[in-house]
Design an enzyme around this catalytic site. Structure first.
Site, short mmCIF file in Angstrom:
data_model
loop_
_atom_site.label_atom_id
_atom_site.label_comp_id
_atom_site.label_asym_id
_atom_site.label_seq_id
_atom_site.Cartn_x
_atom_site.Cartn_y
_atom_site.Cartn_z
N ASP A 153 -0.02 -5.39 9.56
CA ASP A 153 -1.13 -4.46 9.27
C ASP A 153 -2.56 -5.60 8.90
O ASP A 153 -2.31 -6.12 7.99
CB ASP A 153 -0.85 -3.74 7.97
N TRP A 206 0.90 -1.13 0.01
CA TRP A 206 -0.06 -0.03 0.01
C TRP A 206 0.91 1.05 0.08
O TRP A 206 1.66 1.23 0.74
CB TRP A 206 -0.93 0.08 1.31
N LYS A 217 -13.02 -0.81 7.06
CA LYS A 217 -13.82 -1.63 5.99
C LYS A 217 -14.80 -2.77 6.81
O LYS A 217 -15.67 -2.77 6.28
CB LYS A 217 -12.69 -2.46 5.41
N1 PLP Z 1 -3.61 -0.62 5.64
C1 PLP Z 1 -3.90 -1.04 4.53
C2 PLP Z 1 -3.20 -2.05 3.84
C3 PLP Z 1 -4.88 -0.09 3.84
O1 PLP Z 1 -5.21 -0.45 2.80
C4 PLP Z 1 -5.50 1.05 4.42
C5 PLP Z 1 -6.77 1.57 4.07
O2 PLP Z 1 -6.91 1.69 2.77
C6 PLP Z 1 -5.25 1.29 5.96
C7 PLP Z 1 -4.11 0.64 6.55
C8 PLP Z 1 -5.74 2.29 6.64
O3 PLP Z 1 -7.17 2.27 6.99
P1 PLP Z 1 -7.67 3.40 7.98
O4 PLP Z 1 -8.90 3.67 7.30
O5 PLP Z 1 -8.13 2.44 9.28
O6 PLP Z 1 -6.74 4.36 8.32
#
Ligand code: PLP
Length: 422
Positions: free
Chosen positions: A236, A155, A271
C-alpha cells in the site's frame, strides 16, 4: 390502475379491489451506523466554534496557512486537460492507457525490467481504496483460502475493506510501544510461520497510523522469507514522496520487482497531488511472466466491471499530464519536496518544544517516524482531554497527523500535549 392510501390499515388500496399490503417495518433490522471514528472526529472539529482549535485527526496535508493546497503543477495540468477535453466516452474497465503507463514508471522506475518484460499490469482505480477493494475481490476469487495479514496496528479501513471482500484478516507484530519503533524480529518470525500464499499487507512507506517504516536492510531481509513461504505481498503506497522522496519511497516496490516476487501494489495520488476528491489511484500486479500478466489483467477487468464498471476520466488525466509533461513533472517533484520538508519542520518543532517542557521524556520518535503520521503514545483519555480542554483533535489511538500543524499552531499543540503529560 388507480391507487389510494388507506392510512388506518397502513396499505395502498387498489380501487375496487383487495388491499396491497406494504411493510411499515421493512428496514427496522438496519442498525444505526456508529460512524467512522476519524471522519466523525473531523465533523466534530467542523462544529467546534473555538477559534484556536487544531485538527490533527484526518490524514490530509494542510499547508502552512492551514489550507488544503491546490498544487500549481496540478492546476496547470488541469488548464491543459480542460482546454483539450473532447467527448466523454466511458474509459476502458482498466482505465486510461496514458495514466496506467505513467503510474507504472512512477512506481517501478523508468528502466524497470519487469515493465519491459510485460510482467506488470496496472489498472486505474477509484482512489487507492478502489485498488485495495479490486485486489481483495481478485484474491478472494483466485486464492480463496488465503488469509490477509496486516500490521498491528494498521489503517482501520484495511480490515474493513478486506473483510468486506470476504477475506479473513489477521495481524502480524509491528509497532513497539516501548520504543516507538518496529518489532522487526517478531514481524519476521510471524511471517516465517505464515501459511503458504498468505497475503501480507505492507505499507511501502510512511506507515499509517504509526509513522514507523522498515529500513532498506529490513526490506531486504523480508525477501527470502517471502520467497521461502511463497507469501504474496500487497503493498500500500498512499504517501509516496512524504517519506524520503518520490523514488526513495518506492524502494521496497522496486526491490520486490527486481527480486522476481509476485505482488500487488495499490497506490494513491490523494496526498501526493492533493487530489483527494478526484479519487485517483491504481492497482498494479507484478506477475511471474507476460502470459500470466495478460490473464491477470483480463480477470481484473472483469472484477472492475462487477464493481463500478470503469473509472472516471478527469482526475486520472490530471495525474497523467503532471507525470508525463517535461515542465510539470519537475514542478510537482519540487512541490512534494516542499510538503515533505514542511512536515519534517513541524516534527522538529514539536520535538523541541515538548523536550523542553517535559524534561526526562524521550520524544525522539517524532523525528524518526516518517510521513504524515506519528503515534504519540497518548492514551485515549489524554486525547479526550486534548480535544475537550484544548481543542486539539487527534484520533483516540494517539495517532497524530503532523501535516495538520503549521507555524501558527504548532507551539499551542505542543503546549497542550505537555499539559496532559504532566
Ligand atoms: N491506504 C492508506 C494507508 C491510507 O492512509 C489511505 C488514505 O488515508 C488510503 C490507502 C486510501 O487512499 P485513497 O484516497 O487513494 O483512497
Amino acid at each position: 390502475m388507480a391507487l389510494s392510501v388507506c392510512a388506518a390499515k397502513n396499505c395502498l388500496q387498489q380501487q375496487g379491489d383487495d388491499f396491497l399490503l406494504w411493510s411499515p417495518s421493512m428496514f427496522q433490522h438496519v442498525e444505526a451506523y456508529p460512524g467512522d471514528p476519524i471522519l466523525s472526529l473531523n465533523e466534530a472539529f467542523g462544529k467546534d466554534t473555538r477559534p484556536g482549535k487544531i485538527n490533527v485527526s484526518i490524514g490530509i496535508y494542510f499547508d502552512d496557512n492551514g489550507k488544503i493546497p491546490m498544487l500549481p503543477s496540478v492546476r496547470a495540468a488541469e488548464h491543459k486537460v480542460v482546454n483539450d477535453a473532447g467527448a466523454r466516452p466511458y474509459l476502458p474497465m482498466e482505465g486510461a492507457a496514458n495514466f496506467r503507463s505513467a503510474v507504472q514508471h512512477l512506481l517501478f522506475g523508468a528502466d524497470s525490467a519487469a515493465i519491459k518484460e510485460g510482467r506488470v499490469v496496472t489498472m486505474q482505480t477509484v482512489g487507492s481504496s478502489g485498488g485495495l477493494k479490486i485486489g481483495g475481490d481478485f484474491i478472494k476469487r483466485y486464492f480463496p483460502q488465503s488469509v490477509m495479514l496486516v500490521s498491528d496496528p494498521t489503517w482501520d479501513n484495511h480490515r474493513a475493506v478486506f473483510e468486506g471482500c470476504g477475506m479473513t484478516v489477521k495481524t502480524y507484530p509491528y509497532y513497539d510501544s516501548t520504543t516507538g519503533g518496529l518489532k522487526f524480529e517478531a514481524m519476521l518470525e510471524a511471517l516465517k510461520a505464515a501459511d503458504k500464499h498468505s497475503i501480507v499487507l505492507l505499507h511501502a512507506c510512511c506507515h499509517n497510523p504509526t509513522g514507523v517504516d522498515l529500513s532498506k536492510e529490513q526490506w531486504q531481509a523480508l525477501v527470502p522469507v517471502i520467497k521461502e513461504r511463497e507469501l504474496i505481498p500487497f503493498m500500500d503506497l498512499a504517501y509516496q514522496g512524504y517519506g524520503d522522496g518520490i523514488d526513495e519511497d518506492a524502494f521496497a516496490i522496486r526491490l520486490f520487482a527486481e527480486q522476481g516476487l509476485s505482488f500487488f501494489v495499490a497506490n494513491s495520488f490523494s496526498k501526493s497531488m492533493s487530489l483527494y476528491g478526484e479519487r485517483c489511484g491504481a492497482l498494479s500486479v507484478v506477475c511471474p511472466d507476460a502470459a500470466q500478466a495478460v490473464n491477470v489483467l483480463g480477470q481484473m477487468k472483469a472484477t472492475i466491471r462487477r464493481n463500478y464498471s470503469n473509472p472516471p476520466i478527469h482526475g486520472g488525466q490530471l495525474v497523467a499530464q503532471v507525470l508525463s509533461d517535461a515542465t510539470l513533472r519537475p514542478m510537482w517533484e519540487a512541490e512534494v519536496k516542499e510538503m515533505r520538508e514542511r512536515i519534517q519542520l513541524m516534527r522538529r518543532k514539536l520535538h523541541d518544544v515538548l523536550s523542553a517542557k517535559v524534561p526526562g521524556r524521550d520524544f525522539s520518535y517524532f523525528l524518526t517516524q516518517r510521513g504524515m503520521f506519528s503515534y504519540t503514545g497518548l492514551s485515549a483519555e489524554q486525547c479526550d482531554r486534548l480535544r475537550e480542554e484544548f481543542g486539539l483533535y487527534l484520533v483516540r489511538s494517539g495517532r497524530m497527523c503532523i501535516a495538520g500543524l503549521n507555524s501558527g499552531n504548532v507551539e499551542a499543540a505542543a503546549n497542550a500535549i505537555a499539559a496532559v503529560l504532566k
